[in-house]
Motif scaffolding. Structure first.
Motif, PDB file in Angstrom:
ATOM      1  N   PHE A  95       0.846  -1.206   0.000  1.00 24.85           N
ATOM      2  CA  PHE A  95       0.000   0.000   0.000  1.00 24.85           C
ATOM      3  C   PHE A  95       0.874   1.247   0.000  1.00 24.85           C
ATOM      4  CE2 PHE A  95      -2.757  -3.281   1.641  1.00 24.85           C
ATOM      5  CZ  PHE A  95      -4.015  -2.949   1.161  1.00 24.85           C
ATOM      6  N   ASP A  96       0.510   2.208  -0.853  1.00 27.44           N
ATOM      7  CA  ASP A  96       1.269   3.467  -0.882  1.00 27.44           C
ATOM      8  C   ASP A  96       0.358   4.690  -0.704  1.00 27.44           C
ATOM      9  OD1 ASP A  96      -0.092   3.603  -3.265  1.00 27.44           O
ATOM     10  OD2 ASP A  96       1.683   3.741  -4.535  1.00 27.44           O
ATOM     11  N   ASP A  97      -0.950   4.444  -0.448  1.00 26.21           N
ATOM     12  CA  ASP A  97      -1.935   5.517  -0.243  1.00 26.21           C
ATOM     13  C   ASP A  97      -2.053   6.463  -1.433  1.00 26.21           C
ATOM     14  OD1 ASP A  97      -2.640   4.575   2.283  1.00 26.21           O
ATOM     15  OD2 ASP A  97      -0.974   5.635   3.232  1.00 26.21           O
ATOM     16  N   ARG A  98      -1.638   6.006  -2.600  1.00 24.38           N
ATOM     17  CA  ARG A  98      -1.757   6.823  -3.815  1.00 24.38           C
ATOM     18  C   ARG A  98      -2.264   5.964  -4.967  1.00 24.38           C
ATOM     19  NH1 ARG A  98       1.821   7.924  -7.815  1.00 24.38           N
ATOM     20  NH2 ARG A  98       3.453   6.828  -6.667  1.00 24.38           N
ATOM     21  N   THR A  99      -1.494   4.903  -5.275  1.00 20.17           N
ATOM     22  CA  THR A  99      -1.908   3.968  -6.326  1.00 20.17           C
ATOM     23  C   THR A  99      -2.685   2.800  -5.738  1.00 20.17           C
ATOM     24  OG1 THR A  99       0.100   4.526  -7.542  1.00 20.17           O
ATOM     25  CG2 THR A  99      -1.081   2.568  -8.259  1.00 20.17           C
ATOM     26  N   ILE A 100      -2.216   2.300  -4.596  1.00 17.82           N
ATOM     27  CA  ILE A 100      -2.866   1.185  -3.915  1.00 17.82           C
ATOM     28  C   ILE A 100      -3.323   1.693  -2.542  1.00 17.82           C
ATOM     29  CG2 ILE A 100      -2.656  -1.193  -3.115  1.00 17.82           C
ATOM     30  CD1 ILE A 100      -0.299  -1.497  -5.078  1.00 17.82           C
ATOM     31  N   VAL A 101      -4.643   1.724  -2.333  1.00 21.55           N
ATOM     32  CA  VAL A 101      -5.186   2.340  -1.121  1.00 21.55           C
ATOM     33  C   VAL A 101      -6.169   1.387  -0.439  1.00 21.55           C
ATOM     34  CG1 VAL A 101      -4.967   4.678  -2.063  1.00 21.55           C
ATOM     35  CG2 VAL A 101      -7.113   3.432  -2.372  1.00 21.55           C
TER      36      VAL A 101
END
Length: 467
Positions: free
Chosen positions: A156-162
């Protein structure tokens, strides 16, 4: 002498109501939570922001008015995240102020920080300064809530994968999105982004979505979402998600690959008990971070109670509030009535769904005879006025005595008008009451009279033929 008669861990719906109920009974009450999380997940990242986002989407896209003004109708052509965030932040700020005011009015002490148990009658509070202070109590209510479950295999990167908490902080409206999980939260966000024009693909390992809802209602929702270009991949699992420079690549176990700007995981929720040091108080949580309680919301330790999402099903803001109130009353030695078994479920998809009581499938499985009465919004003057041609209300009725066995609503204001059916059911009413009642005209509530007449006419025909 303890610092507090009752201490509450967490200021979400359950925690607020527990604290205020005990304060109303004259107890010294304190509530512990971080400064940036007053109101809990419900106010800050969950229920309130997501429902506010839904209202903003409905208004700005003009989606609910397209039956009246044509399929190309929009209030705003280019909708940005800042358009959505402005309304969301406004509501969060107002609601946080309301909660602070309610706690202050009831003389509930606000203790800023995070708490962990020292023993069964005290906690350490870390206020963020690096030093911990000890707070003692006679009774305590754990209302720590939950966080989205994050599979270890996903980066998770909170931009692409949230996850479902991070999706409200996206920097731009994605052109395409994969939603992993067709539960309540997944379907709510899938419908919101589809309404914004995002090309949404829903991946669900089960063979259907929202399997606790009425089959006809779920099929109606699926039809409307497909009309918004939502694609469904049932019976499929995500094997891996690869991040690339311009997008993410979702690889399914079947070998399919789906490219998307954003991947949102909605894989259930995990109780926020990891950092509470439960063992110091003689407690433990299960692998999902949930705490076991009895009918009075008391844990295995006599002076410790737990309410809300942290105790598991049904994990709704509405039920959490009532659990908090009942737990506080029991902790204060007050007589209490059990929570009513008739609890409505509200799902804020577009269109929304709400129901109370049993489904057709449940009644069929238990060999309970029933008759169906249906009212369609397109037949109601109010339905035409608001531009809702697809909404419906379904009553499941006992042919023996006319009692309501279930109420299922799909469409505009479903989560509001379901309470009429809930009240009639809770008071042991029958469809005769709905047939004879006078409803304001034009209203959506009038659907109850139409559906009741439909059911009673069917029952009368069977009686006439069957003798």
């Amino acid at each position: 002498m303890y610092d507090y008669d009752l201490l509450v861990l967490g200021s979400g719906p359950g925690g607020q109501k527990a604290a205020i109920a005990a304060a109303k009974l004259g107890r010294r009450v304190g509530i512990v939570d971080r400064r940036d999380m007053i109101g809990g997940v419900c106010i800050n990242t969950g229920t309130v922001p997501s429902k506010t986002l839904r209202e903003a989407v409905l208004y700005l896209t003009g989606l609910s008015q397209r039956d009246l003004y044509g399929s190309s109708y929009r209030v705003k052509e280019e909708i940005t995240v800042s358009d959505l965030a402005a309304r969301t932040q406004h509501v969060i700020t107002r609601q946080t102020d309301v909660i602070r005011n309610q706690l202050a009015r009831n003389r509930v002490a606000m203790i800023t920080g995070t708490g962990r148990f020292a023993d069964a009658h005290s906690i350490w509070v870390d206020g963020g300064s690096g030093r911990e202070s000890k707070v003692t109590f006679d009774k305590i209510v754990i209302a720590a809530g939950t966080r989205p479950a994050r599979p270890d295999s996903v980066d998770f990167d909170d931009r692409t994968i949230v996850d479902s908490d991070g999706v409200i902080n996206l920097q731009a409206v994605p052109r395409s999105m994969v939603v992993v999980g067709a539960g309540v939260i997944g379907m709510e966000y899938a419908s919101m982004f589809a309404a914004l024009g995002t090309k949404v693909t829903v991946v669900e390992r089960r063979e259907r979505m929202l399997d606790f809802c009425d089959d006809e209602v779920v099929e109606s929702l699926k039809y409307h979402l497909r009309d918004l270009s939502v694609a469904f991949r049932f019976g499929e699992e995500v094997a891996a998600v690869e991040k690339h420079q311009t997008a993410a690549l979702c690889i399914l176990k079947s070998g399919k690959k789906i490219a998307a700007d954003t991947v949102m995981y909605s894989a259930g929720r995990q109780g926020q008990t990891d950092d509470l040091a439960l063992e110091a108080a003689g407690l433990e949580a299960d692998r999902r971070g949930r705490i076991k309680v009895d009918a009075n919301y008391r844990t295995s330790v006599e002076n410790i109670y737990a309410v809300g999402d942290v105790i598991g099903f049904p994990a709704l803001a509405s039920t959490s509030m009532e659990q908090g109130r009942l737990a506080a009353q029991h902790a204060c030695g007050e007589p209490i009535r059990e929570m009513h078994g008739l609890q409505p479920i509200g799902i804020y998809t577009i269109p929304e769904i709400s129901f109370v009581g049993q489904t057709e499938a449940q009644l069929t499985e238990s060999s309970t005879p029933f008759e169906v009465g249906i009212a369609r919004y397109r037949e109601l003057a109010r339905g035409q006025i608001v531009g809702d041609s697809y909404g419906m209300l379904k009553l499941l009725v006992s042919p023996d005595d006319g009692r309501l066995l279930g109420v299922h609503v799909f469409g505009t204001a479903a989560t509001e008008i379901v309470h009429i059916g809930q009240a009639v059911m809770g008071c042991g009413g029958t469809i005769d009451y709905l047939v004879d009642a006078v409803f304001n005209y034009p209203t959506l509530a009038e659907a109850y009279k139409v559906a009741a007449l439909d059911a009673s006419n069917k029952i009368r025909n069977i009686v006439r033929i069957d003798g």
